[in-house]
Design a protein around this motif. Sequence first.
Motif, mmCIF file in Angstrom:
data_model
loop_
_atom_site.group_PDB
_atom_site.id
_atom_site.type_symbol
_atom_site.label_atom_id
_atom_site.label_comp_id
_atom_site.label_asym_id
_atom_site.label_seq_id
_atom_site.Cartn_x
_atom_site.Cartn_y
_atom_site.Cartn_z
ATOM 1 N N HIS A 40 0.829 -1.209 0.000
ATOM 2 C CA HIS A 40 0.000 0.000 0.000
ATOM 3 C C HIS A 40 0.868 1.265 0.000
ATOM 4 C CE1 HIS A 40 -3.344 -2.716 1.016
ATOM 5 N NE2 HIS A 40 -4.131 -1.740 0.625
ATOM 6 N N THR A 96 -10.262 1.382 4.831
ATOM 7 C CA THR A 96 -9.181 2.367 4.727
ATOM 8 C C THR A 96 -7.940 1.740 4.118
ATOM 9 O OG1 THR A 96 -7.857 3.973 5.954
ATOM 10 C CG2 THR A 96 -8.308 1.881 7.044
ATOM 11 N N THR A 97 -7.197 2.527 3.362
ATOM 12 C CA THR A 97 -5.943 2.070 2.766
ATOM 13 C C THR A 97 -4.830 3.103 2.929
ATOM 14 O OG1 THR A 97 -6.597 2.967 0.607
ATOM 15 C CG2 THR A 97 -7.095 0.628 1.027
ATOM 16 N N GLU A 98 -5.104 4.228 3.612
ATOM 17 C CA GLU A 98 -4.081 5.250 3.784
ATOM 18 C C GLU A 98 -3.482 5.173 5.187
ATOM 19 O OE1 GLU A 98 -4.650 8.149 5.799
ATOM 20 O OE2 GLU A 98 -6.595 7.386 6.458
#
Length: 398
Positions: A40, A96-98
Amino acid sequence: MPPALSRLDTPEARASLYQFTVYLPGAVASVYLGIWLSQHGIPADQIGLINALPMLGLLVLNMVIGRIADRADDWRTAIIAISLVAAIVPFALYFTTEFWGILLIWALTGMSNGLVAPIIDAATVRMTQRNGTDFGAVRAWATVGYVVGASGIGILLTLLGPSAFITLYILMTVLRATLGFLLPRFRAPAAEPTVAGVTQALPQTARLKDSLKLWFVLPLIAFALVNSSNAVIGSFGALLWHQQGIPDYFLGPLLGSAAIGEAVLMFAWRRFGGRVTARNMILAAAIAGLLRFTVLAFSPPVEVLFAVQLLHAFSFGMGYFGVVHFIANWTHESNAAEAQGFANMLNQGAAMVMLICFGWLVEFFGSAAFYSSTVTCSIAIGCVLLSLKLRPPKDAVR
């Protein structure tokens, strides 16, 4: 598989079944969390922060939750409640990916997950001492579960890819929460006689702070220093080996081989454990850690990695047993979970600092960052030796 279903009427069998699931979520995270984060776009120093933040929360929560668990009618209630929370929180990872979102959610996930082990272990060691049964044989199933999680599920993740990480992690937490309802009562009923020879001969105090003398705290600090490097393996081992070109299908087995050695030691514990003092167990852990992590600093080939990983049986397994028995022998049942929580607080504090520093060191030095573990294990050896000088052991378990 833990003890046969036909034997689930015994408290040890039901505790073993739950112990099998205690480290399943952590095993899944050890294999693929770092790689999942890296894919990511999160760098090593931020991965260190993500792994360290839950430990900051556990510094505050471990003793508080342990004190609450000690005040409850039985430790079983606290274990079930924490297991349920740990199964619910990670669902938020789907959304979420941040970095900041993952940092917050993983902090809550890691904190709820990290509260399980110290309470179940404190409860189990008291129950087995009272019943005259083998704590090692019960606790070993947690290690077997880790082997299954790291090797079996780790291989499954290799086949399915990092995208399956969250789903498999959640499934493991749900399984653990479900089996929590099968746990036995851990405390003795009022006025229940205990097995001869397992009660402590020393005068006991009901307040944990009365036990916190320098000679008592030093061995706990020693194991915390050694175990901080064990935590580094769980957070960075697979990622570093992946970057060194070790094939992904070796990553799970490498982590699992460490747990296999630990499981063998725990199952065999009753045959030799009573011959070694608790602090000498911690000393052996520090010496094994010094050898293990120094070798890892040289980026050895996969064959050597498997051999070195077996030292985990001593750098964690023997050291952890030493801590558990040391605490059980020098504290009172009325603060068992709180005392174990204090030791775990030290573990989490040392691991948090090590993970933050190690993430930064990896950015500059790669696997040579393990030389930091050489230093901490050397300090740990000095802590145990000083404790033994201040308060020599009086029998084979202290």
